[in-house]
Design a protein around this motif. Structure first.
Motif, PDB file in Angstrom:
ATOM      1  N   ARG A 170       4.539   4.004 -13.148  1.00 44.47           N
ATOM      2  CA  ARG A 170       3.627   3.601 -12.082  1.00 44.47           C
ATOM      3  C   ARG A 170       2.788   2.387 -12.498  1.00 44.47           C
ATOM      4  NH1 ARG A 170       3.309   4.415  -7.124  1.00 44.47           N
ATOM      5  NH2 ARG A 170       1.149   5.144  -7.057  1.00 44.47           N
ATOM      6  N   ALA A 171       2.410   2.302 -13.787  1.00 44.22           N
ATOM      7  CA  ALA A 171       1.664   1.137 -14.261  1.00 44.22           C
ATOM      8  C   ALA A 171       2.521  -0.128 -14.191  1.00 44.22           C
ATOM      9  CB  ALA A 171       1.184   1.375 -15.691  1.00 44.22           C
ATOM     10  N   THR A 218      -1.342   2.604 -11.466  1.00 48.44           N
ATOM     11  CA  THR A 218      -0.752   1.564 -10.628  1.00 48.44           C
ATOM     12  C   THR A 218      -1.777   0.494 -10.271  1.00 48.44           C
ATOM     13  OG1 THR A 218       0.664   3.270  -9.684  1.00 48.44           O
ATOM     14  CG2 THR A 218       0.614   1.160  -8.553  1.00 48.44           C
ATOM     15  N   THR A 219      -2.955   0.927  -9.867  1.00 46.65           N
ATOM     16  CA  THR A 219      -3.980  -0.047  -9.498  1.00 46.65           C
ATOM     17  C   THR A 219      -4.491  -0.813 -10.716  1.00 46.65           C
ATOM     18  OG1 THR A 219      -5.672   1.693  -9.609  1.00 46.65           O
ATOM     19  CG2 THR A 219      -4.686   1.245  -7.466  1.00 46.65           C
ATOM     20  N   THR A 220      -4.542  -0.150 -11.876  1.00 52.66           N
ATOM     21  CA  THR A 220      -4.951  -0.846 -13.095  1.00 52.66           C
ATOM     22  C   THR A 220      -3.905  -1.891 -13.504  1.00 52.66           C
ATOM     23  OG1 THR A 220      -6.182   1.086 -13.864  1.00 52.66           O
ATOM     24  CG2 THR A 220      -5.597  -0.569 -15.523  1.00 52.66           C
ATOM     25  N   GLY A 221      -2.628  -1.521 -13.432  1.00 53.17           N
ATOM     26  CA  GLY A 221      -1.566  -2.480 -13.728  1.00 53.17           C
ATOM     27  C   GLY A 221      -1.624  -3.671 -12.800  1.00 53.17           C
ATOM     28  N   LEU A 222      -1.894  -3.414 -11.540  1.00 58.43           N
ATOM     29  CA  LEU A 222      -2.014  -4.503 -10.566  1.00 58.43           C
ATOM     30  C   LEU A 222      -3.203  -5.393 -10.911  1.00 58.43           C
ATOM     31  CD1 LEU A 222      -1.474  -3.931  -6.762  1.00 58.43           C
ATOM     32  CD2 LEU A 222      -2.959  -5.715  -7.627  1.00 58.43           C
ATOM     33  N   ALA A 223      -4.337  -4.756 -11.258  1.00 62.34           N
ATOM     34  CA  ALA A 223      -5.535  -5.529 -11.575  1.00 62.34           C
ATOM     35  C   ALA A 223      -5.333  -6.407 -12.804  1.00 62.34           C
ATOM     36  CB  ALA A 223      -6.720  -4.580 -11.801  1.00 62.34           C
ATOM     37  N   PHE A 283       0.821  -1.216   0.000  1.00 64.32           N
ATOM     38  CA  PHE A 283       0.000   0.000   0.000  1.00 64.32           C
ATOM     39  C   PHE A 283       0.855   1.266   0.000  1.00 64.32           C
ATOM     40  CE2 PHE A 283      -3.823  -1.947  -0.352  1.00 64.32           C
ATOM     41  CZ  PHE A 283      -4.929  -1.283   0.149  1.00 64.32           C
ATOM     42  N   ALA A 284       2.053   1.211   0.582  1.00 63.73           N
ATOM     43  CA  ALA A 284       2.933   2.380   0.514  1.00 63.73           C
ATOM     44  C   ALA A 284       3.290   2.686  -0.936  1.00 63.73           C
ATOM     45  CB  ALA A 284       4.202   2.139   1.332  1.00 63.73           C
ATOM     46  N   LEU A 285       3.552   1.649  -1.727  1.00 65.48           N
ATOM     47  CA  LEU A 285       3.918   1.847  -3.126  1.00 65.48           C
ATOM     48  C   LEU A 285       2.709   2.202  -3.983  1.00 65.48           C
ATOM     49  CD1 LEU A 285       6.452  -1.104  -3.501  1.00 65.48           C
ATOM     50  CD2 LEU A 285       6.991   1.336  -3.486  1.00 65.48           C
ATOM     51  N   VAL A 286       1.601   1.517  -3.777  1.00 65.96           N
ATOM     52  CA  VAL A 286       0.413   1.788  -4.594  1.00 65.96           C
ATOM     53  C   VAL A 286      -0.037   3.236  -4.440  1.00 65.96           C
ATOM     54  CG1 VAL A 286      -2.041   1.265  -4.850  1.00 65.96           C
ATOM     55  CG2 VAL A 286      -0.397  -0.595  -4.698  1.00 65.96           C
ATOM     56  N   TYR A 287      -0.004   3.739  -3.206  1.00 69.35           N
ATOM     57  CA  TYR A 287      -0.555   5.076  -2.950  1.00 69.35           C
ATOM     58  C   TYR A 287       0.529   6.120  -2.694  1.00 69.35           C
ATOM     59  CZ  TYR A 287      -4.801   2.410  -2.768  1.00 69.35           C
ATOM     60  OH  TYR A 287      -5.835   1.575  -3.098  1.00 69.35           O
ATOM     61  N   ALA A 288       1.732   5.867  -3.196  1.00 66.72           N
ATOM     62  CA  ALA A 288       2.841   6.789  -2.951  1.00 66.72           C
ATOM     63  C   ALA A 288       2.577   8.185  -3.492  1.00 66.72           C
ATOM     64  CB  ALA A 288       4.131   6.226  -3.561  1.00 66.72           C
ATOM     65  N   THR A 289       1.820   8.297  -4.577  1.00 68.76           N
ATOM     66  CA  THR A 289       1.589   9.620  -5.173  1.00 68.76           C
ATOM     67  C   THR A 289       0.249  10.230  -4.782  1.00 68.76           C
ATOM     68  OG1 THR A 289       0.610   8.681  -7.186  1.00 68.76           O
ATOM     69  CG2 THR A 289       2.997   9.035  -7.187  1.00 68.76           C
ATOM     70  N   GLN A 290      -0.575   9.507  -4.031  1.00 68.38           N
ATOM     71  CA  GLN A 290      -1.929  10.004  -3.787  1.00 68.38           C
ATOM     72  C   GLN A 290      -1.950  11.314  -3.010  1.00 68.38           C
ATOM     73  OE1 GLN A 290      -5.013   7.740  -1.434  1.00 68.38           O
ATOM     74  NE2 GLN A 290      -5.859   7.486  -3.480  1.00 68.38           N
ATOM     75  N   ALA A 291      -1.182  11.399  -1.928  1.00 67.43           N
ATOM     76  CA  ALA A 291      -1.140  12.645  -1.157  1.00 67.43           C
ATOM     77  C   ALA A 291      -0.367  13.736  -1.887  1.00 67.43           C
ATOM     78  CB  ALA A 291      -0.521  12.387   0.214  1.00 67.43           C
ATOM     79  N   LEU A 292       0.341  13.375  -2.958  1.00 68.32           N
ATOM     80  CA  LEU A 292       1.177  14.326  -3.698  1.00 68.32           C
ATOM     81  C   LEU A 292       0.476  14.893  -4.922  1.00 68.32           C
ATOM     82  CD1 LEU A 292       4.474  12.228  -3.639  1.00 68.32           C
ATOM     83  CD2 LEU A 292       3.869  14.114  -2.122  1.00 68.32           C
ATOM     84  N   LEU A 347      12.367   3.424  -6.897  1.00 68.92           N
ATOM     85  CA  LEU A 347      13.540   4.299  -6.856  1.00 68.92           C
ATOM     86  C   LEU A 347      13.789   4.972  -8.203  1.00 68.92           C
ATOM     87  CD1 LEU A 347      15.911   2.010  -4.754  1.00 68.92           C
ATOM     88  CD2 LEU A 347      14.453   3.884  -3.958  1.00 68.92           C
ATOM     89  N   LEU A 348      13.125   4.487  -9.277  1.00 73.60           N
ATOM     90  CA  LEU A 348      13.239   5.122 -10.590  1.00 73.60           C
ATOM     91  C   LEU A 348      12.161   6.182 -10.816  1.00 73.60           C
ATOM     92  CD1 LEU A 348      13.893   1.961 -12.814  1.00 73.60           C
ATOM     93  CD2 LEU A 348      15.586   3.500 -11.792  1.00 73.60           C
ATOM     94  N   VAL A 349      11.040   6.062 -10.115  1.00 78.66           N
ATOM     95  CA  VAL A 349       9.905   6.968 -10.320  1.00 78.66           C
ATOM     96  C   VAL A 349      10.277   8.445 -10.157  1.00 78.66           C
ATOM     97  CG1 VAL A 349       7.653   7.646  -9.373  1.00 78.66           C
ATOM     98  CG2 VAL A 349       8.142   5.240  -9.810  1.00 78.66           C
ATOM     99  N   PRO A 350      11.103   8.833  -9.165  1.00 80.42           N
ATOM    100  CA  PRO A 350      11.415  10.258  -9.006  1.00 80.42           C
ATOM    101  C   PRO A 350      12.105  10.886 -10.221  1.00 80.42           C
ATOM    102  CG  PRO A 350      12.041   9.037  -7.045  1.00 80.42           C
ATOM    103  CD  PRO A 350      11.690   8.031  -8.084  1.00 80.42           C
TER     104      PRO A 350
END
Length: 425
Positions: free
Chosen positions: A131-132, A80-85, A49-58, A116-119
């Motif tokens: 993120r996907a 991210t959630t679509t890729g997971l699904a 959940f830390a990774l899935v929602y890492a950008t939500q508050a941002l 670590l690549l996302v930033p």
């Protein structure tokens, strides 16, 4: 390769052999293996959940930095959630062949490294694609974790263990939002996402060190036709399809509320700074407690009674959050979070208990529906908020909860009717 030759390889790769083999019916509550499994999957839940929602508050910061609307910024969560699904069913099928712990380990480490690549994403398109892919990497963990618990733990320990795993999810969601909100205010959203990546990598290491060997796992060959037959059988099961629909509707509410929460708290009449708005996600601790307590609640009220309780609690929270008083909004968030995690824990553990064959696929289908619901909720929540404000998001949530309550009521009526037939037979 035959089944007999594959099994030892899976066991050697699964985990350190420090934990004694479980008894015939699985690790009992209070045993060393039970505690290690719970701690390992708690850590995995935090990372997920830390990774899935890492950008939500941002999202407000991403909108401002990249010059995009709330709806487009929300794609960094829904991708991210679509890729997971999309990937959860294939990867859960692979766990039937290669082993639960091997697939879970590969998933959590790959997703943490990608974080670590996302930033370094230069624009929104690159960010959404990364993120996907990260969501697809994570897909090997959630359904496989539930299948692992159902196989390795004693039956009477499963609901509590699933609750603790979901509690880890809530801790991960809370910590990522608080950390990112605090770091973002001083160093920007890119630094905030990097910190979440480091946290998740540490959780991955803890998971690998703690997870007991999958002593009860029996590897099986993975044939696409056989997987499809199993999936088709699950989709033809009315109980499972009702649970999948409930999971989708619940996550539509939760995803919608938390996707636009940051925008609302930063805007008037609240005007909170990002670091203070991030602290609001401490409300997730309520989810941690309600997930862990869901098993006891189901024991007292029955599974459908616990579902009703969770749905009604979330609905009350939505109605309370409509006001412009911060204290009322916070109380509303407490009720929404407690209700969601209660209902989700009961629904997800019911899927694991409802099947014996193809358990990983059954839980994968639930999680597919769950994360599709999150994507729908995030996109609809942002769109309705942009068009009609918070009241639009609340209306969307109440509609979804009404659907979940209707499905539960239908199941209750069928159960009562079946009991009457049984008494008169």
């Amino acid at each position: 390769m035959s089944t007999t030759t594959a099994a030892p390889a899976v066991r050697r790769a699964a985990a350190p052999a420090a934990t004694p083999a479980p008894p015939k019916d699985g690790h009992l509550p209070g045993s060393r293996g039970y505690r290690r499994a719970n701690l390992a999957l708690f850590a995995a839940g935090v990372a997920t959940f830390a990774l899935v929602y890492a950008t939500q508050a941002l999202l407000p910061a991403i909108s401002a930095d990249l010059g995009v609307s709330p709806g487009r910024a929300s794609l960094t969560v829904s991708a991210t959630t679509t890729g997971l699904a999309v990937a959860v069913l294939p990867l859960s099928a692979l766990s039937e062949r290669w082993g639960r712990t091997r697939v879970m380990t590969a998933s959590v480490f790959t997703a943490a490294v990608l974080a670590l690549l996302v930033p370094f994403a230069p624009d929104l398109t690159s960010l959404v694609v990364l993120r996907a892919v990260q969501g697809m990497a994570l897909a090997g963990l959630p359904a496989t974790a539930l299948a692992y618990l159902a196989e390795e733990l004693h039956p009477r320990a499963i609901t509590a263990a699933v609750g603790l795993h979901v509690a880890g999810n809530s801790v991960g969601g809370m910590s990522s939002r608080i950390i990112t909100g605090t770091v973002c205010e001083g160093y920007g959203w890119r630094a905030a996402v990097a910190v979440v990546g480091v946290l998740s990598l540490l959780c991955a290491v803890a998971f690998r060190l703690l997870i007991p060997p999958a002593a009860r796992f029996q590897p099986a060959p993975v044939h696409p036709r056989a997987v499809w037959d199993t999936v088709r059988g699950h989709l033809a099961n009315p109980l499972l399809t009702r649970l999948y629909a409930i999971g989708l509707l619940l996550m539509t509410v939760f995803g919608g509320v938390y996707t636009v929460l940051g925008y609302r708290l930063l805007a008037e009449p609240f005007g909170l700074p990002e670091s203070v708005a991030g602290l609001v996600f401490l409300v997730y601790l309520v989810g941690t407690a309600s997930s862990a307590a869901a098993g006891r609640l189901a024991g007292r009220l029955g599974r459908r009674g616990a579902l009703y309780t969770g749905i009604l609690t979330a609905a009350a929270g939505l109605l309370l959050s409509v006001t412009d008083h911060l204290a009322a909004v916070l109380l509303g968030l407490v009720l929404i979070t407690a209700g969601f995690f209660t209902a989700h824990t009961v629904a997800s553990s019911s899927v694991s208990r409802a099947v014996v064959r193809g358990r990983a696929q059954a839980t994968a289908l639930y999680l597919t529906a769950y994360y599709v619901g999150n994507g729908i909720g995030g996109t609809l929540g942002a769109s309705t908020y942009h068009a009609a404000g918070w009241s639009g998001t609340v209306a969307m949530g109440l509609t979804a909860l009404t659907g979940a309550a209707g499905i539960t009521l239908y199941a209750t009526r069928r159960a009562v009717a079946a009991q009457r037939v049984a008494r008169t037979a």
